[in-house]
Every structure is written in C-alpha cells, then in structure tokens.
Design a protein around this motif. Structure first.
Motif, PDB file in Angstrom:
ATOM      1  N   LEU A  86      39.167  39.746   3.344  1.00  7.42           N
ATOM      2  CA  LEU A  86      39.718  40.513   2.219  1.00  7.42           C
ATOM      3  C   LEU A  86      40.712  41.555   2.723  1.00  7.42           C
ATOM      4  O   LEU A  86      41.826  41.676   2.204  1.00  7.42           O
ATOM      5  N   ILE A  87      40.312  42.261   3.758  1.00 10.48           N
ATOM      6  CA  ILE A  87      41.186  43.329   4.260  1.00 10.48           C
ATOM      7  C   ILE A  87      42.447  42.731   4.862  1.00 10.48           C
ATOM      8  O   ILE A  87      43.563  43.187   4.588  1.00 10.48           O
ATOM      9  N   ALA A  88      42.288  41.652   5.634  1.00  4.29           N
ATOM     10  CA  ALA A  88      43.463  41.050   6.253  1.00  4.29           C
ATOM     11  C   ALA A  88      44.420  40.539   5.195  1.00  4.29           C
ATOM     12  O   ALA A  88      45.631  40.740   5.297  1.00  4.29           O
ATOM     13  N   SER A  89      43.892  39.894   4.161  1.00  2.00           N
ATOM     14  CA  SER A  89      44.841  39.367   3.178  1.00  2.00           C
ATOM     15  C   SER A  89      45.397  40.478   2.304  1.00  2.00           C
ATOM     16  O   SER A  89      46.488  40.349   1.784  1.00  2.00           O
ATOM     17  N   GLY A  90      44.668  41.573   2.160  1.00  2.00           N
ATOM     18  CA  GLY A  90      45.225  42.691   1.412  1.00  2.00           C
ATOM     19  C   GLY A  90      46.295  43.429   2.194  1.00  2.00           C
ATOM     20  O   GLY A  90      47.172  44.051   1.608  1.00  2.00           O
ATOM     21  N   LEU A  91      46.209  43.375   3.524  1.00  2.83           N
ATOM     22  CA  LEU A  91      47.192  44.096   4.328  1.00  2.83           C
ATOM     23  C   LEU A  91      48.370  43.229   4.739  1.00  2.83           C
ATOM     24  O   LEU A  91      49.489  43.692   4.821  1.00  2.83           O
TER      25      LEU A  91
ATOM     26  N   SER B 110      49.107  42.875 -17.314  1.00  4.94           N
ATOM     27  CA  SER B 110      48.785  43.763 -18.434  1.00  4.94           C
ATOM     28  C   SER B 110      47.421  44.407 -18.226  1.00  4.94           C
ATOM     29  O   SER B 110      47.208  45.555 -18.604  1.00  4.94           O
ATOM     30  N   GLY B 111      46.499  43.703 -17.591  1.00  3.46           N
ATOM     31  CA  GLY B 111      45.198  44.302 -17.327  1.00  3.46           C
ATOM     32  C   GLY B 111      45.267  45.397 -16.284  1.00  3.46           C
ATOM     33  O   GLY B 111      44.476  46.328 -16.282  1.00  3.46           O
ATOM     34  N   ARG B 112      46.238  45.271 -15.376  1.00  2.19           N
ATOM     35  CA  ARG B 112      46.337  46.250 -14.302  1.00  2.19           C
ATOM     36  C   ARG B 112      47.247  47.419 -14.655  1.00  2.19           C
ATOM     37  O   ARG B 112      47.441  48.314 -13.846  1.00  2.19           O
ATOM     38  N   GLU B 113      47.795  47.400 -15.845  1.00  2.00           N
ATOM     39  CA  GLU B 113      48.816  48.377 -16.224  1.00  2.00           C
ATOM     40  C   GLU B 113      48.399  49.820 -15.937  1.00  2.00           C
ATOM     41  O   GLU B 113      49.202  50.618 -15.478  1.00  2.00           O
ATOM     42  N   VAL B 114      47.150  50.156 -16.207  1.00  2.95           N
ATOM     43  CA  VAL B 114      46.754  51.555 -16.050  1.00  2.95           C
ATOM     44  C   VAL B 114      45.847  51.794 -14.845  1.00  2.95           C
ATOM     45  O   VAL B 114      45.392  52.905 -14.637  1.00  2.95           O
ATOM     46  N   VAL B 115      45.596  50.752 -14.075  1.00  4.01           N
ATOM     47  CA  VAL B 115      44.671  50.921 -12.946  1.00  4.01           C
ATOM     48  C   VAL B 115      45.349  51.730 -11.848  1.00  4.01           C
ATOM     49  O   VAL B 115      46.437  51.384 -11.420  1.00  4.01           O
ATOM     50  N   PRO B 116      44.712  52.816 -11.417  1.00  5.15           N
ATOM     51  CA  PRO B 116      45.383  53.690 -10.459  1.00  5.15           C
ATOM     52  C   PRO B 116      45.342  53.207  -9.008  1.00  5.15           C
ATOM     53  O   PRO B 116      46.106  53.689  -8.192  1.00  5.15           O
ATOM     54  N   PHE B 117      44.438  52.274  -8.695  1.00  7.88           N
ATOM     55  CA  PHE B 117      44.274  51.890  -7.285  1.00  7.88           C
ATOM     56  C   PHE B 117      45.101  50.667  -6.948  1.00  7.88           C
ATOM     57  O   PHE B 117      45.316  49.811  -7.800  1.00  7.88           O
ATOM     58  N   PRO B 118      45.503  50.566  -5.676  1.00  9.31           N
ATOM     59  CA  PRO B 118      46.050  49.278  -5.235  1.00  9.31           C
ATOM     60  C   PRO B 118      44.951  48.216  -5.294  1.00  9.31           C
ATOM     61  O   PRO B 118      43.762  48.543  -5.245  1.00  9.31           O
ATOM     62  N   VAL B 119      45.373  46.969  -5.377  1.00  9.39           N
ATOM     63  CA  VAL B 119      44.399  45.903  -5.596  1.00  9.39           C
ATOM     64  C   VAL B 119      43.356  45.845  -4.490  1.00  9.39           C
ATOM     65  O   VAL B 119      42.171  45.633  -4.743  1.00  9.39           O
ATOM     66  N   LEU B 120      43.820  46.039  -3.250  1.00  7.23           N
ATOM     67  CA  LEU B 120      42.879  45.930  -2.132  1.00  7.23           C
ATOM     68  C   LEU B 120      41.771  46.962  -2.269  1.00  7.23           C
ATOM     69  O   LEU B 120      40.580  46.652  -2.141  1.00  7.23           O
TER      70      LEU B 120
ATOM     71  N   THR C 288      52.852  46.338   4.652  1.00 11.80           N
ATOM     72  CA  THR C 288      54.283  46.061   4.594  1.00 11.80           C
ATOM     73  C   THR C 288      54.507  45.003   3.538  1.00 11.80           C
ATOM     74  O   THR C 288      53.922  43.937   3.585  1.00 11.80           O
ATOM     75  N   GLY C 289      55.351  45.341   2.610  1.00 13.04           N
ATOM     76  CA  GLY C 289      55.684  44.367   1.586  1.00 13.04           C
ATOM     77  C   GLY C 289      54.653  44.259   0.498  1.00 13.04           C
ATOM     78  O   GLY C 289      54.715  43.350  -0.310  1.00 13.04           O
ATOM     79  N   VAL C 290      53.706  45.166   0.471  1.00 12.27           N
ATOM     80  CA  VAL C 290      52.735  45.108  -0.621  1.00 12.27           C
ATOM     81  C   VAL C 290      53.405  45.617  -1.888  1.00 12.27           C
ATOM     82  O   VAL C 290      54.002  46.680  -1.907  1.00 12.27           O
TER      83      VAL C 290
END
Lengths: 394, 570, 372
Positions: free
Chosen positions: B477-482, B386-396, A22-24
C-alpha cells in the motif's frame, strides 16, 4: 550480510523520504476535461482552445459529504496561445486545478482551424501519454466553444452526450465514427486521407417550460463529414455522400434507405444489413482501374404503399440498388472533386500491385481524381419483418 | 552517616560487604536500600542455584532402599508444594512394611488412587499375602495391583517427572524401586468445535489441550498400523510432551528424521504453545509467511498424514503443526472436499479472489486514484472524484487511516469479552462507516474498499496466514501510494520472489504452482471430483491413492428411470 | 544448501521467453517498423529462425561438456586465460545489454505512467528487485520466469481481446515490399534480442536437467515460443496500428496497449498489462545482473557470485542511467550500437567455441560434430 541488509533498508528509507509522492495528484485535485474545442485565435497565428471541465460534485450528485455546488455540472473555459501546448498552459492561469486530459471524450475543431492544418493537433493528442486513443474527433462550422458547452437534455455532461452520439452513430450511419486512432492512422498514411465527422448546432431542442417556442434550444447534431487532404481540410461531405464513403471504410453494414413505392408517391423504408463493399483493382494500359461491388441484404421495415407489394419485390430491389449506387457514386465524385483519397482506394491498389505502385504512388492524387471506377450494387430483399408482404391492401 | 556515594561505587561496596559478611541480610541501614536489595537478591539467587544443582544431582540418583531416605529426598526436591500429596499406608495392613503414595492433587483421578490404596492395603490381606512373600516391586505389580498401566521406576527423577505429569508413585519400605501407576485424570475441556476453523459440512470435533485425546482423534480416523506416533519431551522445565505422527510407508523419505533433528535442536525452558515450536523449526524465520501449517481440526491432520506429511502434536494446546506445508493450503478448507466438487471448486475460486483482493485491492485503489487516473473508466472516475471532493487527506493517508481503524476494530473485537464484542462492531461500523463519511473525513469509496478488503481477509480459512497477508498489505500500500505503478510492481514482485524462494521442510512453498506439477493441479485451483484425484503429492512414498475407474457409472441399460444396479438386485 | 542446483526444462523455456519477449515487443517492433514497414513480422520471423539455429549451436557446444558453462568450456579448451577472456566477454555483453533492457523497462513505466518521477528511482527499484532475485539464485529466477511466462500468456490474451475489433488485414499487405534483402537486414534487430537468449543459454544450459538428452529441444522451444508470442504483437501492431503509426513511437507496444479497449467501460487497461509485463522486464534486469555478477565472480576466481552482485548492480545502474537519461542517445544506442555489439558476440561465440572444440578434439565433440 546483516549489515548489508540494514544498509539496504536505510537506503530504501532514504529513497522514500526524498522522492516520496513525486507525481502524486489526487483525483479530486484534477480538472477532468470532457471535451476540447480548437479554433483560430483572435490574434493571427494563435490558437484558441476551449475546454469543458467536469465538476464532479455536481455531475454526480451527492456521493459523500455535502460539498457545495452551483448546480452546474460543467465549467467551460478557453485560452489562447501560439501552440496547443501553450494554450493549455495558459488555461492553468485561471483553472484552480490541474487540467487533466485523460478522460477527454471529444475534440472539436472549427472549420477554419481544420483548413489551416491539423498536424499540431494530431501530434499533441497522440504524444501525450494520458490521452486515450478512443477520443472522438470532429469538425464544426459553428463555434467550437459553443458546441462543447451546449448542454443536452439527457446527459449531465455534454462531452458524454457527444460520446453517446458517436457510439450510437451506427444506427443513423450518416457520419464517420472518427476517433484519434483512425485519424492518426490515416493522417500518417501517405495515400489514404482522413475523414472526420461533422458536428453542428441545430435549434431542435424543445423547451419544457415553453413548448410553444419549439426549437428554441440548440442541440448538437452529428451529421456529415469533413474531408481532408494531408493535414488540411478541403471540404464538407453531406450526410448522403458520407454514407457512400462509409461503405468504403467498412464502417457501415446497416442503415435505412427510403425509396418510393412501385406505384404512386408513397414511400417504403428499407433497412439494409450485411452490406459488404468490395473493391477490385486492375491495372490496364498503365492505368489503374477499380471495380466496386456493393452487396447487401435488406428488409422492408415500413411501407406506406397503397397496393400490396406482392410480386413487386424485384422492382423495389432495383430501386434500392439504384439509390445505393447513387450514394456510392456521389461519394466517389465528391472525393474526386476534392482530389483526396478518403476511400482507401490507393491502399487497396498498393496491396495488390506493389511494383506498379512505386511509379504511381507519388502521383496518386492526380490519378485518383481521374479514376472512373465501375460501380455495381446487388441488393436482395430478404424479409418484410413480421408481416407477409404489404399492408393496407385495397 | 556516610557521605552519598556515586551509585556504582556504592554497589561495589555493598557487594563486598555482602560477600564478606554471610550473615548480613536485608537490614538496609546506612547503605542505600537499593544497593542492599541488589546484594540480597544476588545472594539469594546464588543460594537457589546451589539448591537447584543439588536437586538436579538428587534426581539422577537411584531410589534408596529405606523409605525414610526416599521420603527425605522427595521432601527436599519438592519443597512444600501444597498440591503434592504423600499418602502413607501399610502394605497389607502390616506395620513393618509402610509405604507412601505420591501424587499431585488435581492431576490425578482420586478414584484410581483409591483403587491403588485398596489393592495395596486391603487386597493383600484378603488374598492372605504376607508382605514378606512379596519380595519385590515386580511381585506387587503382578500380584496385587489392578490398575491398567503400571510400570516400575528405578530413578527418583523419573518418578518425580511422572508424578508431575499425573502418575502416582508408590514407594514401599525395603524396595529400591518404586511403582508408577498411571492415574492421569484432570479436568478436561472436552471435545469442542474448533474455534478458529469452522465448517458447514464435516466433523465438528476439534483438538483439545490433552495430547493423548488429540492423538486419539487422529488414530480413530486412521486405523492403519503404519500410523506411528513417536514421543519426545522438550523444555527443561515444562517437560512438554511432543508427539510426532506419520504414516511410515507414506511419509516423505527423510522427513521424520529432519523433523526430529529440528525438534531436538530446541533448548528452551518451556513450551507453552505450538507457536514456540513453530518458530524454532521453521524454514524462513525472517519471513512473514508461515511455512508451517497449524490446525485445530483432526480431519485436516488426518488428511495431511495421508498425503505423506508429518504432524507434530504438542501437549497443552489444541493447535497441531503440520509439515511440510504449502501456501495454497491456507486458502483451501476442508469443506472443499466434503461438498460436491462443483461447489468445492466454486468456493475455492471465491477464496482465491478473496486472497488477491485482500492483498492488493487497497494498493490498486490508491495507485489509481493518486497516480493513474486515466486508467479508471470515466464514469467511475467521476463518481470517485465527487466522493473525494471534500476529503482533506491524500488517498494514501486516508487508506492507512482506514486500514488502521479496521485493524483496531478487529483487535478490539477479539480481545473484548464476547458479549461486548458485538458492541465494538456496532460502534465501529456506525462511526467509521457512516459518521466518518458524513463528516467528510473519508470518502465512501474508501470505506467500501477497506470493508471489502477486510471481509476478504476473513474469507481466508487459515487465520495465521491471513495475518501474513495483512502484514504484506501495508508495504504494498505504501509503495503504491508513494511510487505508483513502479512501487506496486517492484514490491509485488519482490514479494513474489521471496515467496518463490521459501521452502518448507524441503518442499517449495508455492508448490504445486511453482514448480509446476501437472497431476497436482487437480487439487489446487480446482477441486476435481474425488474419483479423479488418484494421486498423492509427489513427495509421498506411495503416490497412488485410489483404484482406477472410480467414476460412478450407474447402469443405464434398463432405461426405465429407476433401474440402477441396486434396484436390479432387489 | 548444495551447490548443485538443477532447473527444469520448462524453466529454461520460460527464461528464454522472458528474456526475449520484453524488448522484442516493446522497442524492437518500432525499430523494425521504421526499417521495413509492414514487413516487420517477417523480419521477426527471420530473426526467430536465426535465433533457433544459433541456440542449437550453443547447445552443441554445451552438450560436449554438459557439466560446464561457456566459461568453463573455454577454460577446458584453451586454459585459464581463455576462460577469463570469455568471462570478460560475458561481462561486457551483459553490461551492454543492460542499456536496451533499461530502455524497455523505464520508457514503458516512466513515459506512460510516471512522467514526473525521477529517473534514478526506476533504476534503483529495478536493481533492488533484480539483485534480490540474484541472491536467491538461479532456481528462484527460473521459477519466477515461469510465472513471468504465465503473465506473458495472459498479456497476449488481453491484447488480443482488446484489439481484434480494430484488426485490418489490409495493413499487413503487401508482403516483402521493402525487399527480401532489407527485411533480412532488419531481422538483425530481432537477432539482437535472441542474442540475450543465446548468452543466457550459454550460462544456464549446464544446470538444466537432462541437458544432454533434451536440452536442445527446450532451448529451441524457448526461441519458438517467444517467437510466437512476439510475432503476435508484430502482426497486431502492423494490422491494428499500421506500420506508419508503429514507426512513430519509441515504445510501440504501449501504443497498441493504449488503443486496446474491452467494451465501452474498460477504455484503458494498459496498467494491468504493464503490471504483467513488468515481471518479465524485471526478470531481464535480474538476468543482466546475474550474468555480470557471474562473469565477474569467475573472472576473479570466486566460488560464489554473492559478493559480485552488488558491485555489478552498481556498474549496471550507472551505465543504464547514462543510456536512458537522453532519449536520443537511447534510441541511437539501441539502433546503431547494440545490435553490432550483441550479434557478433552472441552469434560468434558459439560458433567459435564449436570450431575450437572440434579442433581441439575431445571425445564427445565428435558426436556433436557428426550430428551437425
């Protein structure tokens, strides 16, 4: 106990699966706004909002995989709406990414917009949690969308350029470094009035390809200021008057003044520093009075005089004092003329005479415009920088 | 031909047949092969169990007077193991007193065994002893044997166990006791540098697989008679030697008993590595934190003993356990103490940074880039964007992928034979570092983040606790990504709570940071000079460690630059 | 595990600091600014003095019977029914306290960081950590409070570094503009924060080491240390932001944090500050759960509060959700209900108990009364 733990784990898994992300918002899905322009819309009662959006791939060059670019580091758009918020939502109709305000450097308002009142602007830009409080705020007599879209020669992103202008402002000292933080404070304060910087476009840039057409490219200039009364702009202050006001706001402790030589028309540049303006309020015959004293040190940083300056220190000092006094006077006069206390005099009086303030406070605007403060300037020239006294002694 | 039966019924029938017909063995025949095998194995297992019970019974019996009986018993117990040797001899060369020498080939030093035989056969004759004048094993031990360590043995089981650990059992006709001679002498790896704990300055010797060598390493460092090494045997089959070392007048009161009690609880067939013991005696069995320190360095063990702690040596492993242990110890390295204190403190500071980075850096990056963009300084935000411009995945997902790739590389590099390990790192760094960025799969920033995280986790001296941190990194990592900051704060503080609640043998795991101890701060974040660290940890019995006024103060009075005390005496 | 656990004096100080600090800098200062303008720091100061006196009174009550907490003392004085009554009061108090606690925690995180996340997520997360802490028991809570106190110092340091360049002493003047009476009345809001500390002391004091000898020092010190760290914010908020601005915001300290910046590069670092701050906030949640669970356990005569933690968390969760779901309700509750629940309970109970123990007249009480 174990069953409880299992339930906990299952429950938290459920939480994660239902609410995850949510909110990502990935940073590359944002349209990062670098500057905002506010103007009156074409239809009456509307607001025209223009935003300068950074295109990171072009603003930063190639940092990752090749990502096509048009070579333009910014993308400027505008939208209209009855309120700022509506205008922003309308921006969303044609910007493919979510407009993101947190990195905004600058808010530029058009004169007409500012004269109609900036309550909505202050409220909107302080209510939003994303926005930083160090955003610069300025008023322009030109079209704000033009101001924010003007690319300067040195910086890639125009908003950043204005940001640098503001942060190096203290060198020139001819416009207040007005940011959201100060604006909010003065806006909410009942006595003190706001003073915002003035931005304008001047044809000063010289084209590299056609240097003979000098001044063909417009550049953004930071000079002068706009005085407000409550939430409405009441008028402009020139650069010289602004410098006078800056002494009061304690934002200027050094600057350059040019005086003429003791003999002849040549000029001397004096750099004053450690300037301290002291305001002493009095209360006599049920009238507030102010003694304003400006103390400063100064150095001679350039002298074009034909004769040596030895023994002329006193004379030069007097000229400097005269000039500074004139600056302060002009500021006070202008403020009085606009009936707006941008000099924080009311607050100073309030702090010293809280009891008397209760009766005076409500009528402060009229009282303020009738004030006759006494102004004293004490300057002392301390050094002539590297050289002994004067050059070119004939 | 019987009709096909359901498997369950078929098995029951098979069992019935198997039990009712003792002679019925693996013929298969009409009944399915599988059920036949099941019946067979069951029967064999039962027989084996019966034999094992017999053997157990035999082991408890005393030795018999007749050599023939003893020999039969031994044969029965040992079966036909080829490495078990029974060397016949005649005592003093006389035929009426035969004897056997039992030992395990490979565990014994044959030279010593030969010296035994020499003593028994030849010396007797040379000294003109008649076998009859040596009426007891004690006489033989005292008057014939020249070996260093010889002791009598009354029970068969005792003898067999000793033989299994490399001793030689001598049995002679007519004696109801045997003689055990210590003949241990197997091939040893020798003293080598510890593989997992390197240092620049300081001793290079590491523990090896032999427990006696290991205890000797420590004994050589601490010549205090108060250094006690108590023995213990764990493992019903492996019968592994366990030694508990402590300094009697320093060790925390009650700690040794606690350790012994916990060790005594262990009922297991074999201890193959100290990890077995560690998991059986630790305080927080569910926690990813390791509450027992394991080390290969004798100097670490010695210093732990001097702080009043207890070391547990386990045979056949170079890893020694130390209890109680504290979290911060895993970030400290022996080098801190061997280099000068400025350097030591600086290294320590670097390592604390490494600890924090390896725990939270990816989480913070992910959190910032996917939730709290406003916190990134603008110019940095633009660079990241700018580095993430073409990256297809979410950061997590990107972070998880990269972390996984990194773990993969680490694991592969570890498991590969050493010469190929290099290849893994080259391929990894090229493919993951360079090509993935160019292909637009990951952003260069993420590569940097993961790489720094990885390097940081290698900078933590204790490998096992850097593993714990690595495990904690993922939930964080997962908690802060979610959930952004909420997830990060919640998980981080849950982690903190957990760490605060753990104890290691009665001591708080996070001591001396919490509960806070002022004197112990001299050796936690900072490493103060040796002359200032004059106290042991509070749990030690005798807390004063050194004399007072130890700071070296060369005589400054001479004033001629070279005039310190030494010069003056010359 | 033995039942008899002890926490150190330092832990008591840390617990008091944590339980006061979070709400005091977050929402109380805004309330005070609305009430008395730039005199908010004076109101805070007055609140600290009152809080210190009351916590000393609490200590006097406990000193008479250093083995028992308030519920136990109540039982000892007037019998089991009185103990039950006091346990009930504790439950009511901590449930009521959960409102402001959640207001502080959720509005900080949600309004400024995760405006799109659902509300209940914050409550669940807070309750999970809180009940985990309760399961670990008071000693771990005491230790995390120590960590929290370290974080508070760091936070104060960060905010001071980040905002001194905007410091304008003129904003603090004139002093006592709204009059002594109004300022004193406004200090009620800070008293409500101290109330939490007093109730905490009433529960925790008996297990503090050497409570008989040095308990008072630790308790009063807790109030004073928290006061110092809170007053820093009060002064910074009114000097840097001015009282006019402070009064505009529900969560005024976030406003200050948003303004703070270190140099030009680090324009915003409130996330670091909130990360530090949320530990204390979670400690508050934790203690609210503990207080409710402990009260409930004693109410039902259970030996251990392990079984009441989960039900207490659920009750608190629902109440917290109800309060914070509507900002207007939250502010209304915070300003118009909570102080009038908290202060009478927290200030009245120690006085009542002190009076009772003097009247019922047990031997050690004489010394307590004499020392007063």
């Amino acid at each position: 106990m174990r069953r409880l733990a299992v339930t906990f784990v299952l429950f938290s898994l459920m939480v994660i699966s239902t609410t995850s992300c949510t909110g990502v918002r990935q940073i590359n899905q944002l349209a990062i706004v670098a500057a905002v322009g506010l103007d009156l819309g074409e239809k009456p009662g509307t607001i025209r909002l223009s935003a300068q959006i950074i295109r990171p791939a072009d603003a930063r060059g190639q940092t990752g995989a090749p990502s096509g670019g048009t070579g333009q580091p910014i993308y400027s758009v505008s939208a209209e709406g009855k309120t700022i918020f509506e205008a922003i939502r309308n921006l969303g109709r044609f910007t493919s990414r979510r407009v993101y305000w947190a990195h905004n450097f600058l808010i530029v308002m058009h004169e007409d917009y500012a004269r109609k009142g900036i309550n909505d602007m202050v409220d909107f830009f302080t209510r939003n949690h994303e926005l930083r409080m160090s955003t610069w705020v300025a008023v322009t007599p030109n079209r704000p969308d033009e101001v924010i879209a003007t690319i300067t020669g040195l910086e890639v992103v125009p908003g950043e350029a204005v940001d640098r202008l503001f942060s190096n402002n203290h060198i020139v000292g001819q416009a207040p470094a007005s940011n959201m933080m100060n604006l909010e404070e003065t806006h909410l304060n009942a006595t003190t009035q706001s003073l915002l910087a003035r931005l304008q476009l001047v044809p000063r840039g010289i084209s590299n390809k056609k240097p003979e057409e000098h001044g063909s490219i417009k550049q953004v200039e930071l000079a002068g200021s706009a005085a407000f009364h409550d939430d409405k702009m009441v008028g402009w202050l020139t650069t010289k008057e602004t410098r006078g006001v800056l002494f009061f706001l304690e934002r200027l402790d050094n600057g350059i003044e040019v005086v003429s030589c003791p003999e002849g028309d040549e000029k001397i540049s004096l750099e004053f520093h450690n300037a301290r303006l002291k305001v002493e309020p009095f209360y006599r015959q049920s009238k507030p009075q102010f003694n304003i004293t400006l103390k400063t040190d100064a150095d001679i940083v350039e002298s074009g005089c034909n004769s040596t300056l030895t023994g002329k220190k006193h004379e030069i000092t007097q000229k400097l004092e005269q000039q500074l006094k004139q600056r302060v006077e002009s500021a006070v006069d202008k403020a009085k003329q606009y009936h707006t206390d941008i000099l924080k005099l009311g607050e100073i009086f309030h702090n010293k005479y809280p009891q008397e303030w209760r009766t005076l406070g409500p009528r402060w605007d009229t009282i303020f415009s009738e004030l006759e403060p006494t102004i004293q300037v004490k300057a002392s020239i301390k050094s002539t920088v590297v050289k002994v006294m004067g050059t070119k002694v004939k | 031909m019987l009709p096909p039966l359901p498997a369950g019924i078929a098995r029951i029938i098979a069992v019935i047949i198997a039990v009712s017909l003792p002679g019925y063995t693996n013929s298969g025949g009409e009944i399915g092969v599988m059920t036949g095998v099941a019946a067979d194995t069951r029967q064999i297992a039962e027989e084996n169990a019966k034999i094992a019970a017999e053997v157990q019974e035999m082991l408890k019996q005393p030795l018999k007077q007749m050599l023939k009986d003893n020999r039969a018993d031994i044969d029965h117990i040992m079966g036909s193991s080829v490495d078990f040797q029974k060397r016949d001899f005649m005592l003093c060369g006389s035929a009426d007193r035969p004897g056997i020498c039992c030992y395990v080939d490979g565990l014994v030093d044959t030279v010593i065994v030969e010296s035994i035989l020499k003593a028994l056969i030849v010396f007797g004759g040379e000294l003109h002893h008649e076998p009859d004048k040596l009426p007891s094993a004690e006489d033989i031990r005292a008057r014939l044997m020249i070996n260093a360590s010889v002791k009598p043995c009354l029970k068969l089981g005792e003898g067999i166990t000793a033989v299994m650990s490399g001793d030689t059992l001598v049995l002679i006709e007519g004696f109801d006791e045997g003689i055990l001679v210590s003949t241990k002498g197997w091939k040893d790896r020798g003293v080598e540098e510890p593989a997992s704990e390197n240092n620049v300055r300081g001793p290079r010797d590491g523990f090896s697989e032999s427990i006696r060598t290991n205890t000797a390493h420590v004994r050589r460092r601490i010549r205090d008679p108060q250094l006690r090494i108590d023995g213990m045997v764990i493992g019903t089959r492996s019968k592994t030697d366990i030694n508990i070392a402590y300094i009697a007048d320093l060790v925390k009161i009650g700690l040794v008993d606690e350790v012994k009690q916990r060790l005594g609880r262990i009922k297991i067939d074999a201890i193959l590595e100290s990890g077995y013991v560690e998991e059986m005696i630790e305080d927080a069995p569910f926690s990813p934190f390791n509450t027992i320190q394991s080390t290969e360095r004798p100097d670490k063990v010695a210093s732990a003993l001097l702080e009043g702690r207890v070391a547990i040596f386990i045979d056949n492993t170079p890893v020694v356990l130390v209890v109680p242990s504290f979290f911060w110890q895993f970030i400290q390295a022996p080098d801190d103490y061997y280099h000068r204190y400025w350097v030591g403190t600086f290294f320590r500071f670097v390592r604390y940074c490494a600890f924090m980075i390896s725990l939270v850096l990816p989480s913070i990056y992910v959190m910032l880039v996917s939730f709290h963009h406003e916190m990134i300084p603008t110019s940095l935000a633009l660079t990241i964007a700018s580095g993430r411009e073409v990256v297809p995945f979410p950061v997590l997902l990107e972070a998880l992928l990269m972390e996984f790739a990194f773990e993969l590389m680490r694991e592969a590099g570890l498991r590969m034979p050493k010469p190929i390990g290099q290849a893994v790192s080259i391929v990894g760094s090229l493919i993951i570092g360079q090509a993935a960025v160019q292909a637009g799969l990951v952003s260069p920033f993420m590569v940097i983040v993961v790489a720094i995280t990885g390097i940081s986790s290698f900078a933590i001296p204790s490998y096992s606790s850097s593993l714990a941190l690595r495990i904690f990194r993922f939930p964080l990592l997962i908690a802060s990504g979610l959930f952004g900051l909420l997830g990060f704060a919640t998980v981080f503080f849950a982690l903190l709570l957990h760490a605060l609640s753990i104890r290691s043998f009665g001591e708080s795991y996070l001591a001396p940071a919490s509960p806070f101890s002022r004197t112990a701060q001299r050796d936690m974040v900072l490493r103060l000079p040796m002359w200032m660290m004059d106290y042991r940890p509070e749990f030690a019995q005798d807390s004063v460690r050194s004399g007072e006024h130890l700071m070296p103060e060369p005589d400054k009075g001479n004033g001629n630059g070279k005039g310190n005390g030494k010069d003056g005496s010359q | 595990m033995t039942n008899k656990i002890y926490i150190s004096q330092g832990m008591l100080v840390a617990m008091i600091v944590n339980i006061i600090y979070v709400k005091a800098i977050g929402v109380t200062q805004g309330t005070l600014a609305r009430a008395v303008g730039q005199d908010m720091w004076i109101a805070t100061l007055l609140g600290i003095l009152q809080g210190a006196v009351m916590i000393y009174a609490t200590y006097l009550v406990v000193r008479a019977m250093p083995e028992r907490d308030f519920i136990g003392i109540g039982e000892a004085l007037l019998g089991r029914w009185f103990g039950i009554l006091i346990a009930l009061i504790f439950i009511v108090f901590f449930i009521a306290a959960f409102g402001p606690v959640m207001i502080t925690f959720v509005y900080h995180l949600k309004d400024y960081f995760l405006p799109e996340a659902p509300l209940w997520m914050f409550i669940v997360a807070a309750l999970l950590v809180g009940s985990l802490g309760c399961f670990y028991g008071l000693e771990v809570m005491g230790r995390i409070a120590l960590v929290g106190m370290a974080f508070i110092f760091m936070l104060n340091l960060l905010i001071t570094i980040g905002s001194t360049h905007e410091f304008d002493i003129r904003n603090l003047l004139p002093v006592f503009e709204s009059g002594v009476k109004r300022t004193a009345a406004a200090s009620l809001h800070y008293d409500a924060d101290c109330a939490l500390a007093i109730m905490l002391a009433a529960l925790v004091l008996p297990i503090v080491k050497d409570v008989g000898k040095k308990g008072s020092r630790a308790a009063v010190m807790g109030i004073v240390v928290s006061g110092i760290s809170v007053i820093m914010w009060a002064i910074l908020e009114s000097a840097v932001l001015s009282a006019d601005v402070t009064s505009q915001y529900t969560v005024s300290c976030m406003k200050l944090a948003r303004n703070a910046h270190i140099g030009d590069f680090l324009q915003r670092y409130e996330m670091i500050m909130i990360a530090l701050y949320s530990l204390s906030a979670l400690f508050q949640v934790m203690f609210c759960i503990y207080g409710t669970a402990e009260g409930a356990a004693r109410l039902f005569g259970l030996k251990n509060n392990k079984w009441t933690i989960i039900p207490s968390s659920i009750v608190l969760g629902f109440f917290g959700y109800w309060v914070i779901e509507d900002h207007f309700r939250a502010i209304d509750y915070l300003e118009h209900y909570w102080p009038f629940i908290a202060v009478p309970i927290a200030f009245g109970m120690p006085l009542l108990m002190l009076g009772l123990s003097i009247m019922v007249g047990k031997k050690p009480d004489v010394s307590a009364a004499a020392s007063k």
